[in-house]
Design a protein around this motif. Structure first.
Motif, PDB file in Angstrom:
ATOM      1  N   MET A 119       0.823  -1.204   0.000  1.00  0.00           N
ATOM      2  CA  MET A 119       0.000   0.000   0.000  1.00  0.00           C
ATOM      3  C   MET A 119       0.865   1.265   0.000  1.00  0.00           C
ATOM      4  N   ALA A 120       1.956   1.228   0.754  1.00  0.00           N
ATOM      5  CA  ALA A 120       2.859   2.384   0.803  1.00  0.00           C
ATOM      6  C   ALA A 120       3.470   2.664  -0.570  1.00  0.00           C
ATOM      7  N   LEU A 121       3.853   1.606  -1.277  1.00  0.00           N
ATOM      8  CA  LEU A 121       4.427   1.788  -2.612  1.00  0.00           C
ATOM      9  C   LEU A 121       3.388   2.331  -3.595  1.00  0.00           C
ATOM     10  N   MET A 122       2.157   1.829  -3.503  1.00  0.00           N
ATOM     11  CA  MET A 122       1.110   2.362  -4.388  1.00  0.00           C
ATOM     12  C   MET A 122       0.822   3.826  -4.067  1.00  0.00           C
ATOM     13  N   GLY A 123       0.844   4.165  -2.771  1.00  0.00           N
ATOM     14  CA  GLY A 123       0.647   5.556  -2.393  1.00  0.00           C
ATOM     15  C   GLY A 123       1.781   6.437  -2.881  1.00  0.00           C
ATOM     16  N   ALA A 124       3.026   5.947  -2.750  1.00  0.00           N
ATOM     17  CA  ALA A 124       4.188   6.722  -3.199  1.00  0.00           C
ATOM     18  C   ALA A 124       4.162   6.910  -4.714  1.00  0.00           C
ATOM     19  N   GLY A 125       3.790   5.856  -5.441  1.00  0.00           N
ATOM     20  CA  GLY A 125       3.692   5.982  -6.895  1.00  0.00           C
ATOM     21  C   GLY A 125       2.638   6.990  -7.308  1.00  0.00           C
ATOM     22  N   SER A 126       1.490   6.954  -6.635  1.00  0.00           N
ATOM     23  CA  SER A 126       0.429   7.920  -6.933  1.00  0.00           C
ATOM     24  C   SER A 126       0.863   9.334  -6.584  1.00  0.00           C
ATOM     25  N   LEU A 127       1.612   9.466  -5.493  1.00  0.00           N
ATOM     26  CA  LEU A 127       2.105  10.788  -5.095  1.00  0.00           C
ATOM     27  C   LEU A 127       3.050  11.359  -6.149  1.00  0.00           C
ATOM     28  N   LEU A 128       3.909  10.516  -6.700  1.00  0.00           N
ATOM     29  CA  LEU A 128       4.791  10.973  -7.774  1.00  0.00           C
ATOM     30  C   LEU A 128       3.985  11.437  -8.990  1.00  0.00           C
ATOM     31  N   LEU A 129       2.884  10.754  -9.251  1.00  0.00           N
ATOM     32  CA  LEU A 129       2.065  11.108 -10.417  1.00  0.00           C
ATOM     33  C   LEU A 129       1.250  12.386 -10.210  1.00  0.00           C
ATOM     34  N   THR A 130       1.136  12.856  -8.960  1.00  0.00           N
ATOM     35  CA  THR A 130       0.437  14.136  -8.735  1.00  0.00           C
ATOM     36  C   THR A 130       1.214  15.301  -9.349  1.00  0.00           C
ATOM     37  N   TYR A 166       7.444  11.355 -20.636  1.00  0.00           N
ATOM     38  CA  TYR A 166       7.316  10.002 -20.076  1.00  0.00           C
ATOM     39  C   TYR A 166       8.269   9.796 -18.906  1.00  0.00           C
ATOM     40  N   PHE A 167       9.538  10.034 -19.122  1.00  0.00           N
ATOM     41  CA  PHE A 167      10.507   9.785 -18.058  1.00  0.00           C
ATOM     42  C   PHE A 167      10.448  10.854 -16.968  1.00  0.00           C
ATOM     43  N   GLY A 168      10.007  12.036 -17.313  1.00  0.00           N
ATOM     44  CA  GLY A 168       9.928  13.098 -16.322  1.00  0.00           C
ATOM     45  C   GLY A 168       8.692  13.037 -15.440  1.00  0.00           C
ATOM     46  N   ASP A 169       7.590  12.471 -15.962  1.00  0.00           N
ATOM     47  CA  ASP A 169       6.322  12.530 -15.227  1.00  0.00           C
ATOM     48  C   ASP A 169       5.665  11.177 -14.974  1.00  0.00           C
ATOM     49  N   ILE A 170       5.931  10.172 -15.790  1.00  0.00           N
ATOM     50  CA  ILE A 170       5.169   8.924 -15.724  1.00  0.00           C
ATOM     51  C   ILE A 170       5.995   7.727 -15.263  1.00  0.00           C
ATOM     52  N   PHE A 171       7.169   7.542 -15.824  1.00  0.00           N
ATOM     53  CA  PHE A 171       7.935   6.308 -15.653  1.00  0.00           C
ATOM     54  C   PHE A 171       8.187   5.957 -14.190  1.00  0.00           C
ATOM     55  N   LEU A 172       8.710   6.902 -13.418  1.00  0.00           N
ATOM     56  CA  LEU A 172       9.062   6.610 -12.035  1.00  0.00           C
ATOM     57  C   LEU A 172       7.823   6.248 -11.212  1.00  0.00           C
ATOM     58  N   GLN A 216      -4.433  15.665 -11.570  1.00  0.00           N
ATOM     59  CA  GLN A 216      -3.564  15.775 -10.390  1.00  0.00           C
ATOM     60  C   GLN A 216      -4.345  15.487  -9.111  1.00  0.00           C
ATOM     61  N   SER A 217      -5.550  16.031  -9.019  1.00  0.00           N
ATOM     62  CA  SER A 217      -6.370  15.821  -7.826  1.00  0.00           C
ATOM     63  C   SER A 217      -6.807  14.363  -7.710  1.00  0.00           C
ATOM     64  N   ALA A 218      -7.085  13.723  -8.849  1.00  0.00           N
ATOM     65  CA  ALA A 218      -7.473  12.312  -8.822  1.00  0.00           C
ATOM     66  C   ALA A 218      -6.321  11.458  -8.304  1.00  0.00           C
ATOM     67  N   PHE A 219      -5.107  11.739  -8.737  1.00  0.00           N
ATOM     68  CA  PHE A 219      -3.948  10.999  -8.225  1.00  0.00           C
ATOM     69  C   PHE A 219      -3.782  11.225  -6.718  1.00  0.00           C
ATOM     70  N   LEU A 220      -4.049  12.453  -6.266  1.00  0.00           N
ATOM     71  CA  LEU A 220      -3.945  12.745  -4.842  1.00  0.00           C
ATOM     72  C   LEU A 220      -4.988  11.959  -4.047  1.00  0.00           C
ATOM     73  N   ALA A 221      -6.175  11.813  -4.605  1.00  0.00           N
ATOM     74  CA  ALA A 221      -7.215  11.020  -3.937  1.00  0.00           C
ATOM     75  C   ALA A 221      -6.768   9.569  -3.787  1.00  0.00           C
ATOM     76  N   LEU A 222      -6.038   9.070  -4.772  1.00  0.00           N
ATOM     77  CA  LEU A 222      -5.520   7.706  -4.683  1.00  0.00           C
ATOM     78  C   LEU A 222      -4.470   7.573  -3.586  1.00  0.00           C
ATOM     79  N   VAL A 223      -3.716   8.633  -3.356  1.00  0.00           N
ATOM     80  CA  VAL A 223      -2.752   8.626  -2.252  1.00  0.00           C
ATOM     81  C   VAL A 223      -3.492   8.455  -0.922  1.00  0.00           C
ATOM     82  N   VAL A 224      -4.600   9.167  -0.772  1.00  0.00           N
ATOM     83  CA  VAL A 224      -5.401   9.066   0.451  1.00  0.00           C
ATOM     84  C   VAL A 224      -5.941   7.647   0.611  1.00  0.00           C
TER      85      VAL A 224
END
Length: 499
Positions: A352-363, A371-377, A457-465
Motif C-alpha cells: 500500500m505504501a508503494l502504491m501511495g508513493a507511486g500515486s504521489l509521484l504522479l500528482t 514520459y521519463f519526467g512525469d510517468i515512468f518513475l 492531479q487531484s485524482a492521483f492525490l485522492a488515490l494517495v489518500v
C-alpha cells in the motif's frame, strides 16, 4: 478488472478416479478462455479516450465502460460458481463463453453509449459464469497434488502475460483498424472455445441432491453497489445534498440491509455471515478492495492524462505502460517469499505504501510533461506495490479457512477486487471532474489542457489518500500467518494491475 483470485475447491466427490488423458489439452482450452477475459479487462483502458470521442461519452459517463463490467462480474461471480457446480460445469462454461463472445460482438458494433454499456453488462455476466466454472473444471480434471498445483500455476501465470500482451496489442488495434477491434478480437477465441469444449471437457457437477441457489442475495448486493457507484459519479453534478443523491445512497443502504437479511435466512447463502467473524478474512478482503480501487483507478486516470493532455497515441501509451505489468509481476514473486518470512501485515502495508508513493509521484504530472519526467518513475514504484498487496490479500483470505470452503473464500476475494475496481474509477472520475469544474469556474478562459491536468492531479492525490487508508487497514485488521501451505502459495496467481 481481473478475475484472478477465485480458486477451485481442492477436493470433491465428483472428481473422476481416472485422470482424463485429454486434461492438458483441456487446460489449454480453459487458459485460452481465461486469457480472453484478461485481455479484455486491460485492453479497454488503452481505448477509453477513443471510445469517448467516437461514441460521445461524457467525462462522468466514461467510467461506466469499466464499472458496468466490473460490478456485474463481481456481483454475480459467486452465484455463477454455485450454478456451475449444480447444473453442470461444462454446460455453464460454454454458456459463459457464448454470452461473453456475443456481447463482445455487440460491443464492437455499439452505436451509442447505452448500447455499449448494455453489452458490457452481458460481458460481465459471461465472465462471472465462465471464470469460476473454468477453475472448478481444473479442480475436477487434475488430481489433487503436484499436477493440480502445476495446472493452477500455469493458469495464474497468464495474469502477467495477459496484462503485458494487452498493453502491446491494444495500442495497434486502436490506432489501426479502430477501438472496435479490442472487442472483435474476442470472437475467434470464443468460437474456438465453444467448438472444442464438447471434445475436450468432461461434464461434471457437485454430488448433492439439494439444488439451492441464492439469486436474491446476488441481485441485492449487485444492486446496492450499482446505486452506490451511480451516486458517487452523479453527485458532483447534481450535488451531494440533492434529493436524488440522498435517495440513491439510501436505496444502496436498504439493498445492502436486504442482502444481510437474505444471507442470514437462506439455507445456501452466497456469503455465510459467520465468515465476517474472522478479522483476518475481513481484513484481507478490505485490503483487496482498496487495492482494486488503486490498481484500476490509477491506470484509468493515467490513460486519460497521457492521451488527452500529452497527446500520446494509443500505441505509444500501451508500450510505455508495459513497465507497470512487469513491475506488478516482480512484486507478486517477491510477496510469495516475503509472506512466509515476515507475515501478512508488513508485506501488505509495504504494498500500500508503494502504491501511495507511486500515486504521489504522479500528482506532479504537467501539461508539458514527458514520459521519463512525469510517468515512468510513478509506474515503477506503483507496480510492485500492486503485486505485494494482491498476493498478500489472496493468501490471507485463505489462511485458516477449511479446505471445503476455500472456493468461497477466494471467490469473496475476487468479488472484493471487482467492487474495488468499480469504486476506483468512480472516485477518480468524481474527483477529477469536480476539481476541473472548480478550477474553470475560478479561472474563466483557462487553457483546456490545464483544466484537465488540474483534475488529473487531484485524482492521483485522492488515490494517495486511499492508499493511506489501505495501509491502516492492513496494519489493524490482518492477523498473523496461521496457515500458508506451500501448495497454496504455489497456486496464488500473478495479478493483472487493472481490469
Amino acid at each position: 478488472m481481473n478475475p484472478l483470485t477465485t480458486s477451485a475447491p481442492r477436493s470433491g466427490g465428483d472428481v473422476l478416479n481416472t485422470p482424463d488423458p485429454r486434461r492438458w489439452w483441456a487446460l489449454t482450452l480453459l487458459c485460452g478462455a481465461f486469457f480472453m477475459v484478461i485481455l479484455d479487462a486491460t485492453i479497454v483502458l488503452v481505448a477509453l479516450p477513443s471510445i469517448q470521442a467516437d461514441i460521445g461519452f461524457s467525462e462522468q459517463g466514461l467510467q461506466w465502460v469499466l464499472s458496468a463490467y466490473a460490478l456485474t462480474f463481481g456481483g454475480l461471480l459467486l452465484l455463477g460458481g454455485r450454478a456451475a457446480d449444480l447444473l453442470g460445469r461444462r454446460r455453464l462454461f460454454m454458456t459463459g463463453v457464448l454470452l461473453f463472445t456475443a456481447a463482445s460482438l455487440v460491443c464492437g458494433l455499439a452505436w451509442s453509449p447505452a448500447a455499449l454499456l448494455a453489452a458490457r453488462v452481458v460481458q460481465g455476466v459471461g465472465a462471472a459464469i465462465m471464470t469460476p466454472t473454468a477453475l472448478s473444471i481444473i479442480a475436477t480434471t487434475f488430481p489433487d497434488g503436484s499436477e493440480r498445483n502445476k495446472a493452477l500455476g500455469i493458469w495464474g501465470a497468464l495474469g502477467g502475460i495477459g496484462a503485458t500482451a494487452a498493453w502491446l496489442i491494444g495500442g495497434p488495434l486502436v490506432d489501426g483498424p479502430g477501438w472496435e477491434w479490442i472487442f472483435f478480437i474476442n470472437i475467434p477465441l470464443g468460437l474456438v472455445a465453444l467448438a472444442l469444449s464438447p471434445l475436450l471437457l468432461r461434464e461434471s457437477r457437485a454430488p448433492t441432491a439439494s439444488r439451492s441457489y441464492d439469486p436474491g442475495g446476488a441481485l441485492a448486493s449487485t444492486g446496492a453497489l450499482v446505486l452506490l457507484v451511480y451516486a458517487v459519479v452523479e453527485a458532483p453534478e447534481i450535488g451531494w445534498g440533492d434529493v436524488r443523491t440522498i435517495l440513491l445512497v439510501t436505496g444502496s443502504a436498504l439493498l445492502l440491509a436486504a442482502f444481510a437479511l437474505i444471507e442470514s435466512r437462506h439455507r445456501a447463502p452466497l456469503v455465510p455471515l459467520r465468515f465476517l467473524r474472522s478479522r483476518t478474512l475481513v481484513g484481507a478482503n478490505a485490503v483487496m478492495l482498496i487495492m482494486g480501487t488503486l490498481a484500476v483507478g490509477m491506470p484509468f486516470v493515467l490513460t486519460l492524462y497521457a492521451q488527452q493532455v500529452l497527446g500520446y497515441s494509443a500505441v505509444k501509451f500501451g508500450v510505455s505502460s508495459v513497465v507497470l505489468a512487469l513491475a506488478v509481476t516482480v512484486g507478486a514473486i517477491v510477496a510469495q517469499a516475503a509472506i512466509l518470512k515476515v507475515g501478512f501485515r508488513p508485506v501488505a502495508a509495504t504494498g500500500m505504501a508503494l502504491m501511495g508513493a507511486g500515486s504521489l509521484l504522479l500528482t506532479q504530472v504537467s501539461v508539458s510533461g514527458s514520459y521519463f519526467g512525469d510517468i515512468f518513475l510513478g509506474l515503477l514504484v506503483f507496480g510492485p506495490g500492486v503485486g505485494l498487496a494482491f498476493v498478500t490479500a489472496t493468501v490471507a483470505a485463505l489462511a485458516g479457512v477449511a479446505e471445503h470452503e476455500s472456493g468461497l473464500a477466494s471467490g469473496l476475494s475476487n468479488t472484493a477486487l471487482q467492487i474495488g475496481a468499480a469504486l476506483g474509477v468512480a472516485i477518480a472520475t468524481t474527483v477529477a471532474v469536480t476539481r476541473s469544474e472548480d478550477y474553470l469556474a475560478a479561472n474563466e478562459g483557462a487553457n483546456p489542457l490545464v483544466v484537465l491536468n488540474e483534475g488529473f492531479q487531484s485524482a492521483f492525490l485522492a488515490l494517495v489518500v486511499l492508499a493511506g487508508i489501505g495501509m491502516a487497514l492492513a496494519l489493524l485488521l490482518l492477523g498473523r500467518l496461521r496457515k500458508a501451505p506451500q501448495e497454496r502459495l504455489e497456486a496464488v496467481p500473478v495479478p493483472v494491475p487493472n481490469d
